[in-house]
Scaffold this active site. Structure first.
Site, PDB file in Angstrom:
ATOM      1  N   ASP A 210       0.833  -1.211   0.000  1.00  0.00           N
ATOM      2  CA  ASP A 210       0.000   0.000   0.000  1.00  0.00           C
ATOM      3  C   ASP A 210       0.868   1.262   0.000  1.00  0.00           C
ATOM      4  O   ASP A 210       0.569   2.240  -0.676  1.00  0.00           O
ATOM      5  CB  ASP A 210      -0.916   0.026   1.236  1.00  0.00           C
ATOM      6  CG  ASP A 210      -2.082  -0.958   1.109  1.00  0.00           C
ATOM      7  OD1 ASP A 210      -2.226  -1.581   0.039  1.00  0.00           O
ATOM      8  OD2 ASP A 210      -2.837  -1.091   2.086  1.00  0.00           O
ATOM      9  N   GLU A 236      -3.048  -2.318  -9.045  1.00  0.00           N
ATOM     10  CA  GLU A 236      -1.774  -1.590  -9.119  1.00  0.00           C
ATOM     11  C   GLU A 236      -1.559  -1.090 -10.540  1.00  0.00           C
ATOM     12  O   GLU A 236      -0.460  -0.995 -11.040  1.00  0.00           O
ATOM     13  CB  GLU A 236      -0.612  -2.481  -8.674  1.00  0.00           C
ATOM     14  CG  GLU A 236      -0.751  -3.935  -9.024  1.00  0.00           C
ATOM     15  CD  GLU A 236      -0.301  -4.283 -10.424  1.00  0.00           C
ATOM     16  OE1 GLU A 236      -1.207  -4.494 -11.263  1.00  0.00           O
ATOM     17  OE2 GLU A 236       0.909  -4.353 -10.682  1.00  0.00           O
TER      18      GLU A 236
HETATM   19  P1  GH3 Z   1       3.722  -7.684 -13.524  1.00  0.00           P
HETATM   20  O1  GH3 Z   1       5.113  -7.185 -13.526  1.00  0.00           O
HETATM   21  O2  GH3 Z   1       3.455  -8.623 -14.627  1.00  0.00           O
HETATM   22  O3  GH3 Z   1       2.733  -6.581 -13.518  1.00  0.00           O
HETATM   23  O4  GH3 Z   1       3.545  -8.524 -12.179  1.00  0.00           O
HETATM   24  P2  GH3 Z   1       2.691  -8.157 -10.916  1.00  0.00           P
HETATM   25  O5  GH3 Z   1       3.114  -9.029  -9.822  1.00  0.00           O
HETATM   26  O6  GH3 Z   1       2.779  -6.709 -10.659  1.00  0.00           O
HETATM   27  O7  GH3 Z   1       1.224  -8.420 -11.451  1.00  0.00           O
HETATM   28  P3  GH3 Z   1      -0.051  -9.097 -10.887  1.00  0.00           P
HETATM   29  O8  GH3 Z   1      -1.189  -8.497 -11.642  1.00  0.00           O
HETATM   30  O9  GH3 Z   1       0.102 -10.576 -10.915  1.00  0.00           O
HETATM   31  O10 GH3 Z   1      -0.137  -8.652  -9.378  1.00  0.00           O
HETATM   32  C1  GH3 Z   1      -0.802  -7.539  -8.955  1.00  0.00           C
HETATM   33  C2  GH3 Z   1      -0.917  -7.637  -7.461  1.00  0.00           C
HETATM   34  O11 GH3 Z   1      -1.388  -6.411  -6.918  1.00  0.00           O
HETATM   35  C3  GH3 Z   1      -1.893  -8.684  -7.003  1.00  0.00           C
HETATM   36  C4  GH3 Z   1      -2.674  -8.023  -5.878  1.00  0.00           C
HETATM   37  O12 GH3 Z   1      -2.639  -8.769  -4.720  1.00  0.00           O
HETATM   38  C5  GH3 Z   1      -1.962  -6.719  -5.665  1.00  0.00           C
HETATM   39  N1  GH3 Z   1      -2.846  -5.641  -5.258  1.00  0.00           N
HETATM   40  C6  GH3 Z   1      -3.947  -5.191  -5.881  1.00  0.00           C
HETATM   41  N2  GH3 Z   1      -4.490  -4.165  -5.203  1.00  0.00           N
HETATM   42  C7  GH3 Z   1      -3.726  -3.959  -4.108  1.00  0.00           C
HETATM   43  C8  GH3 Z   1      -3.768  -3.029  -3.006  1.00  0.00           C
HETATM   44  O13 GH3 Z   1      -4.631  -2.172  -2.901  1.00  0.00           O
HETATM   45  N3  GH3 Z   1      -2.790  -3.112  -2.063  1.00  0.00           N
HETATM   46  C9  GH3 Z   1      -1.800  -4.046  -2.151  1.00  0.00           C
HETATM   47  N4  GH3 Z   1      -0.869  -4.064  -1.205  1.00  0.00           N
HETATM   48  N5  GH3 Z   1      -1.741  -4.936  -3.163  1.00  0.00           N
HETATM   49  C10 GH3 Z   1      -2.681  -4.891  -4.130  1.00  0.00           C
HETATM   50 MG    MG Z   2       1.992  -5.356 -12.091  1.00  0.00          MG
HETATM   51 MG    MG Z   3      -1.471  -5.657 -12.960  1.00  0.00          MG
END
Ligand code: GH3
Ligand code: MG
Ligand code: MG
Ligand code: MG
Length: 315
Positions: A210, A236
């Site tokens: 976060d 993200e």
């Molecule tokens: P890539 O380089 O391909 O984008 O890999 P990545 O790991 O960034 O991509 P992926 O879409 O697999 O992961 C996104 C992650 O973001 C998964 C989810 O748990 C996390 N996420 C989504 N929203 C939030 C949030 O509000 N806070 C946090 N801490 N994590 C979040």
């Molecule tokens: Mg990502």
């Molecule tokens: Mg993503």
């Protein structure tokens, strides 16, 4: 001149450097040439935990309005350069869009001044001298109300970016502007996605993740052009609208952001880490009509950036 003397004098007592904004602390911008008034008010308002920025001229006020994104403006009616009402006219549209209350302060509480201020869009009019016992609860009230409004119109609570609902409105209204205004050749629509963000969460926990998201948006705020907006598109993933910006200009701006963000070192216990991101740019011209198509093309460029190694921007 007397005004210059006053300016020099106040420079010694008031920090004129534009402060680096702390994400959660609201900025109050005071535009007033009355040195005694601003010094006094600043002291009281800062004691309440607000950040205060001061402009002694309308010109400076205008500049700071775009630069610091204040949460509220206290605007003097009589300024040495631009008339307060005139300045109000210039900032009103953007202030309204960003839900920034404009509190006009005047030396005399005549009916005429009040009417003018309200007609030009001031949220409030307060006659000097201001009673600090009243001003402080008043400011808290307005800031609280603003927070509520922002949530209503579409601000993402975690990062302070706009949300997806807002993005769709913004992109379509910018498309309309683009078609209307011959001076604008294009706008840039960009989708950005943090690289390996899942591993940040996995290694350092969600609260740390976060923090990264907040910092990500915060560093963008520092490099963005005044009319640029950033919206949280997914977890993200963020979408950026840069009006009147070609793809090469957008590329350069993203590059500056990239540099700034990659220099942020995050701490997690004994570990430190840095985070990168990828971006896909779609240059939008008058021929582009369909929002979904625009988003699709930016997405495709982003996918390409990811596929070819991440930490880069693709058209
Ligand atoms: P890539 O380089 O391909 O984008 O890999 P990545 O790991 O960034 O991509 P992926 O879409 O697999 O992961 C996104 C992650 O973001 C998964 C989810 O748990 C996390 N996420 C989504 N929203 C939030 C949030 O509000 N806070 C946090 N801490 N994590 C979040
Ligand atoms: Mg990502
Ligand atoms: Mg993503
Ligand atoms: Mg004045």
């Amino acid at each position: 001149s007397l005004f210059q003397d006053k300016t020099d004098e106040i420079k010694q007592t008031i920090n004129f450097e534009t402060p680096v904004s702390q994400p959660d602390v609201p900025f109050i911008l005071i535009v007033d040439d009355d040195v005694e008034f601003v010094t006094h008010t600043k002291t009281f308002v800062e004691r309440e935990g607000f950040q205060v920025v001061i402009a002694l001229t309308g010109e400076k006020g205008l500049e700071l309005f775009y630069q610091v994104k204040p949460s509220l403006i206290i605007l003097d009616q009589a300024l040495p350069d631009i008339d307060g009402i005139e300045l109000l006219k210039q900032i009103f549209v953007k202030a309204q869009k960003d839900v920034v209350p404009i509190v006009m302060v005047g030396t005399s509480d005549c009916e005429e001044n009040r009417i003018k201020a309200y007609e030009m869009g001031a949220t409030d009019f307060i006659a000097k001298p201001l009673n600090m016992n009243v001003l402080i609860p008043f400011l808290h009230n307005r800031i609280r109300h603003r927070k509520h409004m922002l949530k209503q119109i579409g601000e993402d609570e975690l990062t302070g970016a706009y949300n997806r609902k807002y993005l769709e409105r913004e992109l379509s209204s910018q498309l309309v502007m683009l078609k209307k205004d011959d001076r604008m050749a294009a706008l840039s629509f960009i989708i950005v996605d943090i690289d390996h963000f899942k591993s940040v969460n996995d290694r350092f926990g969600h609260p740390k993740g976060d923090e990264v998201l907040k910092e990500f948006v915060h560093t963008f705020m520092k490099i963005k052009a005044p009319m640029d907006t950033i919206s949280r598109y997914g977890g993200e993933e963020f979408a950026i609208v840069m009006p009147d910006t070609s793809k090469t200009e957008a590329f350069e701006r993203i590059k500056a952001w990239r540099e700034s963000f990659s220099n942020v070192t995050f701490n997690a216990g004994d570990n430190t880490f840095n985070v990168m991101f990828s971006a896909g740019i779609k240059e939008v011209t008058v021929n582009d009509d369909h929002l979904n198509r625009i988003i699709e093309q930016a997405d495709k460029a982003l996918y390409h950036a990811k596929e070819t190694g991440r930490n880069k921007t693709q058209f």
